[in-house]
Design an enzyme around this catalytic site. Structure first.
Site, PDB file in Angstrom:
ATOM      1  N   CYS A 175      -0.597   2.289  -4.262  1.00 48.59           N
ATOM      2  CA  CYS A 175      -1.431   3.450  -4.541  1.00 48.59           C
ATOM      3  C   CYS A 175      -0.583   4.716  -4.489  1.00 48.59           C
ATOM      4  CB  CYS A 175      -2.556   3.551  -3.518  1.00 48.59           C
ATOM      5  SG  CYS A 175      -3.753   2.212  -3.608  1.00 48.59           S
ATOM      6  N   HIS A 199       0.843  -1.188   0.000  1.00 39.86           N
ATOM      7  CA  HIS A 199       0.000   0.000   0.000  1.00 39.86           C
ATOM      8  C   HIS A 199       0.883   1.245   0.000  1.00 39.86           C
ATOM      9  CE1 HIS A 199      -3.663  -2.284   0.757  1.00 39.86           C
ATOM     10  NE2 HIS A 199      -2.928  -3.031   1.565  1.00 39.86           N
TER      11      HIS A 199
END
Length: 447
Positions: free
Chosen positions: A207, A164
């Site tokens: 992300c 992430h």
């Protein structure tokens, strides 16, 4: 040029002309030939997450290890970091196995964990930003004697990171914290200053991963790809029907960007494909985010095989294309919710209450996170359109701002990381005044 070609060129120096060169010239040539002959390919593979809901990151990195070793990169030249709590999770219907794509039968399935499970150098709480920096920069002392890169100026290095992220940050498991954009760029600069590579390629799956590369120099022989630009999520894939041999894995099997470049490697002769050609393919296939190139993009003319192995190594039984449905791709921020829902729907009577509670708790957490960060944005008087772009003028504000959020509001989660842009935007809005940001965080979170 490949190391083997360089060695052959060196052997041609054994001719009569060479005997007439002076001693210094002969010694220089021998040193050059020795360095070329010892040129190697190296790789650093990092899974920056833990827990079953992040199955895909573990499968991505395991798949990367498999294709590199099958493609001729020596196992001893690969350093792998993985928390390693997913393959043997009680939630995994195939304990001790990981799959990066669906398969109708186990015979057709590709267990990507089999090759890497005995070659994970950093596990559990050793998967940290500090150890990642130590690995990259060859600092064995900082890594407490664990394996680190010991590379030289003729070696090529491939780095693959999956986890992430947020504006200017990439995650590490548990309480290990984040790696900040400034620290990553500094680590790569250290590698450059220490002459630890000839060329370096870095594929980053996270992300807002583009935000990690906005300050990457364009003249350091570093070529980077990001799974997304600096303002959007990356996406998971094989989420809608993650079935292997009639058992539902219950969560996404891979990440869209990672699956696309690795499935290309599985079936393509990489000596006949350049990095640029691979980028063009992957960019076209990755329809949910914007895959971007960074750094010294002229390196795109290099053969992909120089960094990723020979390619075209997957057994014929596992290379058949899997038809993807529209629902197969899921925003990374939503995969925790989708996974909990899937597990609830698959649960038997005994498991159903606990899985129902987990699903409800996830929904409540999302609502609370949205409200908390909306209140923080209001407290900081941020405009509706947040400017979370990475400014070198305000980079030093990011770390204390994020650390304050974690200390006073609680750790970021896979979902709440979508709101990390609030801290980044606050640093920009208040011209790097971290004290102002910290004060607001303390006020909103009850301190």
């Amino acid at each position: 040029s490949k190391a083997t070609v360089s060695v052959l060129n060196c052997t041609t120096a054994r001719d009569p002309v060479r005997r007439h060169t002076n001693m210094l010239g002969r010694l220089s040539l021998l040193a050059l030939c020795a360095s070329m002959a010892s040129a190697e390919n190296y790789a650093v593979l990092v899974c920056g997450s833990n827990q079953y809901f992040n199955y895909r990151h573990h499968a991505d990195i395991a798949h990367a290890y498999q294709l590199l070793t099958r493609g001729g990169v020596k196992a001893e030249n690969i350093i792998t970091m993985m928390y390693d709590d997913v393959a043997n999770s009680a939630m995994n219907p195939y304990r001790g196995k990981l799959f990066n794509k669906p398969a109708s039968t186990l015979e057709e399935a590709n267990d990507v964990y089999a090759s890497v499970k005995d070659h994970i150098d950093y596990k559990g709480h050793d998967v940290t930003p500090a150890n990642f920096v130590a690995v990259l920069t060859g600092d064995s002392k900082a890594a407490n004697g664990k394996r680190v890169l010991q590379t030289g100026p003729e070696d090529n290095v491939f780095v693959n990171f999956a986890d992430h992220g947020g504006p200017g940050i990439i995650g590490f498991p548990g309480n290990a914290g984040f790696m900040y954009e400034k620290d990553l760029i500094q680590a790569l600069d250290t590698m450059y200053q220490k002459k630890m590579y000839k060329q370096l390629v870095f594929y980053l799956e996270a992300c807002e991963s583009g935000s990690m590369w906005v300050n990457l120099p364009k003249d350091r022989n570093i070529y980077a790809l990001s799974a997304a630009n600096g303002e959007e999520s990356s996406w998971g894939t094989y989420c809608d029907h993650p079935v292997v041999g009639k058992k539902n894995i219950g969560t996404c099997l891979g990440d869209l960007f990672s699956v696309n470049w690795m499935e290309d490697d599985d079936v393509t002769d990489l000596s006949a494909e350049t990095l640029q050609a691979q980028f063009n393919k992957v960019k076209k296939l990755t329809t949910k985010s914007h895959v971007l190139q960074w750094g010294q993009t002229s390196m795109g003319s290099e053969e992909a095989s120089v960094f990723e192995g020979t390619g075209k190594t997957a057994p014929s039984s596992v290379v058949s294309e899997v038809e993807r449905s529209e629902g197969d791709d899921v925003d990374s921020r939503d995969i925790g919710l989708v996974t909990r829902y899937n597990l609830y729907m698959q649960a038997g009577a005994a498991e159903r209450p606990a899985r129902a509670a987990a699903l409800v708790a996830e929904i409540q957490h999302r609502e609370e996170a949205d409200a908390k960060f909306a209140a923080l944005a209001a407290k900081l008087a941020l405009p509706a359109e947040l400017d979370a772009s990475l400014s070198t003028a305000h980079r030093d504000c990011h770390k204390p701002a994020h650390e304050a959020v974690v200390e006073y509001c609680g750790a970021y989660t896979d979902y709440s990381l979508k709101h990390a842009k609030v801290a980044a935007a606050a640093c920009n809005h208040w011209k790097g005044d971290s004290a102002k940001v910290i004060q607001a965080v303390m006020s909103v979170c009850g301190y």
